[in-house]
Design a protein around this motif. Structure first.
Motif, PDB file in Angstrom:
ATOM      1  N   ILE A 167     -17.843  42.227  17.573  1.00  0.00           N
ATOM      2  CA  ILE A 167     -16.641  42.349  18.406  1.00  0.00           C
ATOM      3  C   ILE A 167     -16.812  41.556  19.696  1.00  0.00           C
ATOM      4  CG2 ILE A 167     -15.234  43.968  19.743  1.00  0.00           C
ATOM      5  CD1 ILE A 167     -15.675  46.004  17.496  1.00  0.00           C
TER       6      ILE A 167
ATOM      7  N   GLN B 206      -7.000  38.504  25.338  1.00  0.00           N
ATOM      8  CA  GLN B 206      -7.513  39.726  24.731  1.00  0.00           C
ATOM      9  C   GLN B 206      -6.399  40.666  24.277  1.00  0.00           C
ATOM     10  OE1 GLN B 206      -8.334  38.581  27.772  1.00  0.00           O
ATOM     11  NE2 GLN B 206     -10.489  38.085  27.660  1.00  0.00           N
TER      12      GLN B 206
ATOM     13  N   ILE C 281      -7.641  42.100  20.647  1.00  0.00           N
ATOM     14  CA  ILE C 281      -8.068  43.501  20.512  1.00  0.00           C
ATOM     15  C   ILE C 281      -7.178  44.277  19.531  1.00  0.00           C
ATOM     16  CG2 ILE C 281      -8.353  45.701  21.739  1.00  0.00           C
ATOM     17  CD1 ILE C 281     -10.646  43.752  22.246  1.00  0.00           C
TER      18      ILE C 281
ATOM     19  N   LEU D 149      -8.461  46.250  16.158  1.00  0.00           N
ATOM     20  CA  LEU D 149      -8.204  47.668  15.907  1.00  0.00           C
ATOM     21  C   LEU D 149      -7.431  47.897  14.616  1.00  0.00           C
ATOM     22  CD1 LEU D 149      -7.479  48.931  19.512  1.00  0.00           C
ATOM     23  CD2 LEU D 149      -9.501  49.363  18.109  1.00  0.00           C
TER      24      LEU D 149
ATOM     25  N   CYS E 194     -14.075  48.070  22.384  1.00  0.00           N
ATOM     26  CA  CYS E 194     -12.938  47.181  22.656  1.00  0.00           C
ATOM     27  C   CYS E 194     -12.651  47.077  24.149  1.00  0.00           C
ATOM     28  CB  CYS E 194     -11.704  47.663  21.902  1.00  0.00           C
ATOM     29  SG  CYS E 194     -11.843  47.437  20.115  1.00  0.00           S
TER      30      CYS E 194
ATOM     31  N   THR F  34     -15.509  45.028  25.707  1.00  0.00           N
ATOM     32  CA  THR F  34     -15.428  43.628  25.304  1.00  0.00           C
ATOM     33  C   THR F  34     -14.291  42.916  26.008  1.00  0.00           C
ATOM     34  OG1 THR F  34     -16.374  44.205  23.164  1.00  0.00           O
ATOM     35  CG2 THR F  34     -15.255  42.102  23.316  1.00  0.00           C
ATOM     36  N   TRP F  35     -13.177  43.596  26.205  1.00  0.00           N
ATOM     37  CA  TRP F  35     -12.059  43.016  26.952  1.00  0.00           C
ATOM     38  C   TRP F  35     -12.530  42.658  28.353  1.00  0.00           C
ATOM     39  CZ3 TRP F  35      -6.454  44.466  25.853  1.00  0.00           C
ATOM     40  CH2 TRP F  35      -5.584  43.831  26.735  1.00  0.00           C
TER      41      TRP F  35
END
Length: 143
Positions: A44, A58, A62, A66, A86, A89-90
């Motif tokens: 991810i 993003q 994202i 998901l 998530c 990572t964003w």
């Protein structure tokens, strides 16, 4: 302006979700989830960051991630740990992407190159924080 951003991102995300890219993403994520939660988190991070470096925001990537996950096929991975992956990572990808508007503004204000701000300043911080995030994901998934 924000309404237009969200509508266009949703439209683009919906268009991408009906392409072979989504199927490839689903297979890649299923494989990485079967290996370990650390492999899934690494995938991810790499995928979202790579997309941020080529200019895909993003807000598009994202939701694709998901919607590509099938939690019924991943009994060892909790929804809470994936949500944290998530969100983290964003934050990571937006902080180290030289194409991010905030990094461009900061680089102009401090009269430094955008790559210096993204990699040297933010990158050093996020190398250590990413290690802690992996530990946190394992703890979240354990409980």
């Amino acid at each position: 302006m924000e309404i237009c951003l969200f509508l266009s991102a949703g439209l683009f995300g919906n268009a991408v979700s009906h392409t072979p890219v989504k199927q490839l993403l689903e297979k890649s994520m299923q494989w990485s989830a079967q290996q370990s939660i650390g492999t899934l988190f690494s995938f991810i991070i790499l995928f979202v960051t790579l997309m941020a470096f080529i200019g895909v925001h993003q807000i598009i990537v994202i939701p694709l991630i998901l919607t590509s996950l099938n939690f019924a096929e991943m009994p060892g991975i909790t929804v809470v740990s994936v949500a944290f992956m998530c969100i983290f990572t964003w934050m990571l990808s937006s902080s180290i992407s030289p194409l991010n508007a905030l990094n461009i503004i900061i680089s102009q204000c401090v009269q430094k190159n955008g790559l210096t701000v993204a990699f040297r300043w933010n990158g050093v911080y996020f190398i250590s924080v990413t290690g802690m995030a992996f530990l946190y994901v394992y703890i979240l998934n354990w409980f």
